[in-house]
Write a protein that holds these residues in place. Structure first.
Motif, PDB file in Angstrom:
ATOM      1  N   ASN A  84       0.813  -1.221   0.000  1.00  0.00           N
ATOM      2  CA  ASN A  84       0.000   0.000   0.000  1.00  0.00           C
ATOM      3  C   ASN A  84       0.847   1.272   0.000  1.00  0.00           C
ATOM      4  N   PHE A  85       2.160   1.138  -0.073  1.00  0.00           N
ATOM      5  CA  PHE A  85       3.074   2.270  -0.002  1.00  0.00           C
ATOM      6  C   PHE A  85       2.789   3.312  -1.089  1.00  0.00           C
ATOM      7  N   THR A  86       2.568   2.870  -2.327  1.00  0.00           N
ATOM      8  CA  THR A  86       2.302   3.797  -3.430  1.00  0.00           C
ATOM      9  C   THR A  86       0.999   4.550  -3.207  1.00  0.00           C
ATOM     10  N   LYS A  87      -0.044   3.852  -2.795  1.00  0.00           N
ATOM     11  CA  LYS A  87      -1.331   4.493  -2.519  1.00  0.00           C
ATOM     12  C   LYS A  87      -1.184   5.476  -1.356  1.00  0.00           C
ATOM     13  N   LEU A  88      -0.405   5.119  -0.347  1.00  0.00           N
ATOM     14  CA  LEU A  88      -0.158   6.010   0.776  1.00  0.00           C
ATOM     15  C   LEU A  88       0.450   7.324   0.301  1.00  0.00           C
ATOM     16  N   ASN A  89       1.459   7.237  -0.573  1.00  0.00           N
ATOM     17  CA  ASN A  89       2.098   8.443  -1.096  1.00  0.00           C
ATOM     18  C   ASN A  89       1.099   9.314  -1.851  1.00  0.00           C
ATOM     19  N   GLU A  90       0.208   8.681  -2.604  1.00  0.00           N
ATOM     20  CA  GLU A  90      -0.790   9.435  -3.367  1.00  0.00           C
ATOM     21  C   GLU A  90      -1.728  10.165  -2.412  1.00  0.00           C
ATOM     22  N   VAL A  91      -2.203   9.487  -1.375  1.00  0.00           N
ATOM     23  CA  VAL A  91      -3.099  10.122  -0.408  1.00  0.00           C
ATOM     24  C   VAL A  91      -2.349  11.221   0.350  1.00  0.00           C
ATOM     25  N   MET A  92      -1.134  10.949   0.752  1.00  0.00           N
ATOM     26  CA  MET A  92      -0.350  11.929   1.497  1.00  0.00           C
ATOM     27  C   MET A  92      -0.158  13.212   0.696  1.00  0.00           C
ATOM     28  N   SER A  93      -0.034  13.093  -0.618  1.00  0.00           N
ATOM     29  CA  SER A  93       0.177  14.282  -1.461  1.00  0.00           C
ATOM     30  C   SER A  93      -1.031  15.219  -1.437  1.00  0.00           C
ATOM     31  N   ARG A  94      -2.191  14.739  -1.008  1.00  0.00           N
ATOM     32  CA  ARG A  94      -3.372  15.603  -0.875  1.00  0.00           C
ATOM     33  C   ARG A  94      -3.303  16.461   0.390  1.00  0.00           C
ATOM     34  N   TYR A  95      -2.492  16.055   1.344  1.00  0.00           N
ATOM     35  CA  TYR A  95      -2.437  16.731   2.644  1.00  0.00           C
ATOM     36  C   TYR A  95      -1.160  17.543   2.869  1.00  0.00           C
TER      37      TYR A  95
END
Length: 126
Positions: A84-95
């Motif tokens: 889930n690391f890639t998805k985490l980075n994508e979500v983190m980029s929103r914050y």
């Protein structure tokens, strides 16, 4: 001077800890899992929904401390599935935007209440 940070916009502590502790200009955030702060139940859905809830919980505590996610200098992320690391980075980029906080992403065997992700961090509020 040390003060306890607490808000009803993030889940109440489910153990012997505070949501955050502020010492001077530094705020130490306890781990947040994807609990809905109103129902105190895990959010339903996939990893992305869990990650969003955790960031929203962190955001609420940072604001209760008088800061924002922009003040975060260190973020620790615990994942039960490192795929889930890639998805985490994508979500983190929103914050977050640059400069990003220092960060660790750590694979763990399990987390409270079956969560897939937990995060804690440190803020510095000027």
């Amino acid at each position: 001077m040390r003060s306890v940070i607490s808000t009803d916009k993030a889940p109440a502590a489910i153990g012997t800890y505070s949501q955050a502790i502020k010492v001077g200009n530094t705020v130490y955030l306890s781990g947040q899992i994807p609990l809905d702060p109103v129902r105190m139940e895990m959010v339903s859905g996939d990893f992305e929904a869990q990650a969003v809830r955790v960031f929203e919980n962190l955001k609420a505590v940072t604001e209760a401390a008088g800061g924002s996610l922009r003040d975060m200098v260190k973020l620790n992320i615990f994942l039960t599935d490192l795929s889930n690391f890639t998805k985490l980075n994508e979500v983190m980029s929103r914050y977050f935007e640059q400069p990003y906080p220092a960060r660790a992403a750590i694979g763990v065997a399990s987390l409270p209440r079956g969560a897939e992700v937990e995060m804690d961090g440190v803020l510095f509020i000027e």
